[in-house]
Each structure stands twice: as structure tokens, then as C-alpha cells.
Design a protein around this motif. Structure first.
Motif, PDB file in Angstrom:
ATOM      1  N   GLY A  41       0.777  -1.224   0.000  1.00  0.00           N
ATOM      2  CA  GLY A  41       0.000   0.000   0.000  1.00  0.00           C
ATOM      3  C   GLY A  41       0.809   1.275   0.000  1.00  0.00           C
ATOM      4  N   LYS A  42       2.137   1.142  -0.104  1.00  0.00           N
ATOM      5  CA  LYS A  42       2.999   2.320  -0.088  1.00  0.00           C
ATOM      6  C   LYS A  42       3.808   2.412  -1.369  1.00  0.00           C
ATOM      7  N   GLU A  43       4.323   3.600  -1.623  1.00  0.00           N
ATOM      8  CA  GLU A  43       5.165   3.801  -2.789  1.00  0.00           C
ATOM      9  C   GLU A  43       6.552   3.210  -2.528  1.00  0.00           C
ATOM     10  N   ARG A  44       7.236   2.918  -3.614  1.00  0.00           N
ATOM     11  CA  ARG A  44       8.586   2.414  -3.501  1.00  0.00           C
ATOM     12  C   ARG A  44       9.478   3.460  -2.836  1.00  0.00           C
ATOM     13  N   GLU A  45      10.311   3.006  -1.941  1.00  0.00           N
ATOM     14  CA  GLU A  45      11.152   3.879  -1.134  1.00  0.00           C
ATOM     15  C   GLU A  45      12.619   3.589  -1.393  1.00  0.00           C
ATOM     16  N   PHE A  46      13.382   4.624  -1.610  1.00  0.00           N
ATOM     17  CA  PHE A  46      14.829   4.495  -1.770  1.00  0.00           C
ATOM     18  C   PHE A  46      15.450   4.098  -0.435  1.00  0.00           C
ATOM     19  N   VAL A  47      16.366   3.124  -0.485  1.00  0.00           N
ATOM     20  CA  VAL A  47      17.079   2.688   0.711  1.00  0.00           C
ATOM     21  C   VAL A  47      18.511   3.215   0.708  1.00  0.00           C
ATOM     22  N   GLY A  48      19.207   3.002  -0.386  1.00  0.00           N
ATOM     23  CA  GLY A  48      20.585   3.472  -0.439  1.00  0.00           C
ATOM     24  C   GLY A  48      21.249   3.128  -1.747  1.00  0.00           C
ATOM     25  N   VAL A  49      22.477   3.612  -1.897  1.00  0.00           N
ATOM     26  CA  VAL A  49      23.233   3.417  -3.132  1.00  0.00           C
ATOM     27  C   VAL A  49      24.712   3.262  -2.783  1.00  0.00           C
ATOM     28  N   ILE A  50      25.420   2.511  -3.630  1.00  0.00           N
ATOM     29  CA  ILE A  50      26.854   2.342  -3.461  1.00  0.00           C
ATOM     30  C   ILE A  50      27.528   2.654  -4.783  1.00  0.00           C
ATOM     31  N   SER A  51      28.701   3.262  -4.683  1.00  0.00           N
ATOM     32  CA  SER A  51      29.437   3.648  -5.881  1.00  0.00           C
ATOM     33  C   SER A  51      30.038   2.433  -6.572  1.00  0.00           C
ATOM     34  N   ARG A  52      30.590   2.659  -7.754  1.00  0.00           N
ATOM     35  CA  ARG A  52      31.063   1.559  -8.593  1.00  0.00           C
ATOM     36  C   ARG A  52      32.161   0.721  -7.943  1.00  0.00           C
ATOM     37  N   LEU A  53      33.048   1.359  -7.246  1.00  0.00           N
ATOM     38  CA  LEU A  53      34.122   0.613  -6.594  1.00  0.00           C
ATOM     39  C   LEU A  53      33.868   0.392  -5.110  1.00  0.00           C
ATOM     40  N   GLY A  54      32.727   0.841  -4.640  1.00  0.00           N
ATOM     41  CA  GLY A  54      32.343   0.590  -3.252  1.00  0.00           C
ATOM     42  C   GLY A  54      32.867   1.592  -2.251  1.00  0.00           C
ATOM     43  N   GLY A  55      33.512   2.644  -2.727  1.00  0.00           N
ATOM     44  CA  GLY A  55      34.113   3.587  -1.797  1.00  0.00           C
ATOM     45  C   GLY A  55      33.149   4.580  -1.193  1.00  0.00           C
ATOM     46  N   SER A  56      31.983   4.719  -1.801  1.00  0.00           N
ATOM     47  CA  SER A  56      31.005   5.688  -1.300  1.00  0.00           C
ATOM     48  C   SER A  56      29.637   5.044  -1.200  1.00  0.00           C
ATOM     49  N   THR A  57      28.920   5.438  -0.162  1.00  0.00           N
ATOM     50  CA  THR A  57      27.548   4.986   0.018  1.00  0.00           C
ATOM     51  C   THR A  57      26.689   6.167   0.471  1.00  0.00           C
ATOM     52  N   TYR A  58      25.411   6.020   0.249  1.00  0.00           N
ATOM     53  CA  TYR A  58      24.456   7.042   0.687  1.00  0.00           C
ATOM     54  C   TYR A  58      23.184   6.310   1.089  1.00  0.00           C
ATOM     55  N   TYR A  59      22.596   6.724   2.223  1.00  0.00           N
ATOM     56  CA  TYR A  59      21.435   6.025   2.754  1.00  0.00           C
ATOM     57  C   TYR A  59      20.277   6.972   3.033  1.00  0.00           C
ATOM     58  N   ALA A  60      19.096   6.415   2.950  1.00  0.00           N
ATOM     59  CA  ALA A  60      17.923   7.142   3.402  1.00  0.00           C
ATOM     60  C   ALA A  60      18.006   7.297   4.921  1.00  0.00           C
ATOM     61  N   ASP A  61      17.427   8.374   5.411  1.00  0.00           N
ATOM     62  CA  ASP A  61      17.471   8.627   6.849  1.00  0.00           C
ATOM     63  C   ASP A  61      16.821   7.496   7.648  1.00  0.00           C
ATOM     64  N   SER A  62      15.827   6.861   7.063  1.00  0.00           N
ATOM     65  CA  SER A  62      15.077   5.828   7.769  1.00  0.00           C
ATOM     66  C   SER A  62      15.916   4.590   8.075  1.00  0.00           C
ATOM     67  N   VAL A  63      17.016   4.404   7.364  1.00  0.00           N
ATOM     68  CA  VAL A  63      17.840   3.199   7.566  1.00  0.00           C
ATOM     69  C   VAL A  63      19.263   3.529   7.970  1.00  0.00           C
ATOM     70  N   LYS A  64      19.622   4.782   7.965  1.00  0.00           N
ATOM     71  CA  LYS A  64      20.995   5.184   8.266  1.00  0.00           C
ATOM     72  C   LYS A  64      21.402   4.696   9.655  1.00  0.00           C
TER      73      LYS A  64
END
Length: 122
Positions: A41-64
Motif C-alpha cells: 500500500g505504499k510507494e517504492r522507497e529508496f534505501v541506499g546506493v553504493i558507488s562503482r568501486l564501493g568507496g562511497s555509500t548514501y542512505y535514506a534517513d530511515s535506515v541510516k
């Protein structure tokens, strides 16, 4: 790129689970990898992303602080380690891939895998 997510299941609140996303096709390291989730019943939610070599990540506040994305380019696999799970984390989890130049925290992805169900019991 073809993506296959796995590792979902039923886990009690406070527990942990690790999801995997296996990729096939073009060179895996050409892609930034993301995770999304969709609860009923909810819209799709972004969780996070990782860069190509794995050196950078970014997370949604809900899972950080609770979730960690990693990748093993030698195995063509990305991972989502989920700790301190809450009932509100219950959802179908999807992995996604993108190539090219994007703003790192963009929610735009090109390829999607099928989802894997994660259910957190209270």
C-alpha cells in the motif's frame, strides 16, 4: 544487466538479515548499485546506493546507521546488510543498477531485479 535479489525471509524485531543482488551481463563495476523497498500500500522507497568501486555509500534517513550496502565486484554481487530490524522495515526489497553520470543520491536507476520479501515480526 540482469539482477537477481535473494536472502529475504522472516526475522524478529531487532534481528539481522543480509540480502544479496547477483548481477550478470555487462561489467558489474560499471554500475552504481541501489536498493529500494516497497511496503504494501505504499510507494517504492529508496534505501541506499553504493558507488562503482564501493568507496562511497548514501542512505535514506530511515535506515541510516542500521543498514549497510557493500559490493564484491569479483563476485558481481551487491549486498544489503540490515541490522536492528523493525516491523516497519517489512517490505519487498529490490536491487537496481545504473551506469553513466548521475547525482550520487539520485533515485534514478536503469535496471531492476525482482524483489525479495523481508518480514519483520514484532
Amino acid at each position: 544487466v540482469q539482477l537477481q535479489a535473494s536472502g529475504g525471509g522472516l526475522v524478529p524485531a531487532g534481528g539481522s538479515l543480509r540480502l544479496s543482488c547477483a548481477a550478470s551481463g555487462r561489467s558489474f563495476r560499471a554500475y552504481e548499485m541501489g536498493w529500494f523497498r516497497q511496503a504494501p500500500g505504499k510507494e517504492r522507497e529508496f534505501v541506499g546506493v553504493i558507488s562503482r568501486l564501493g568507496g562511497s555509500t548514501y542512505y535514506a534517513d530511515s535506515v541510516k546507521g542500521r543498514f549497510t550496502i557493500s559490493r564484491d565486484n569479483a563476485k558481481n554481487t551487491a549486498y544489503l546488510q540490515m541490522n536492528s530490524l523493525k516491523p516497519e522495515d517489512t517490505a519487498v526489497y529490490y536491487c537496481a543498477a545504473r551506469e553513466g553520470v548521475r547525482v550520487f543520491n539520485s533515485r534514478e536507476f536503469d535496471s531492476w531485479g525482482q524483489g525479495t520479501q523481508v518480514t519483520v515480526s514484532s
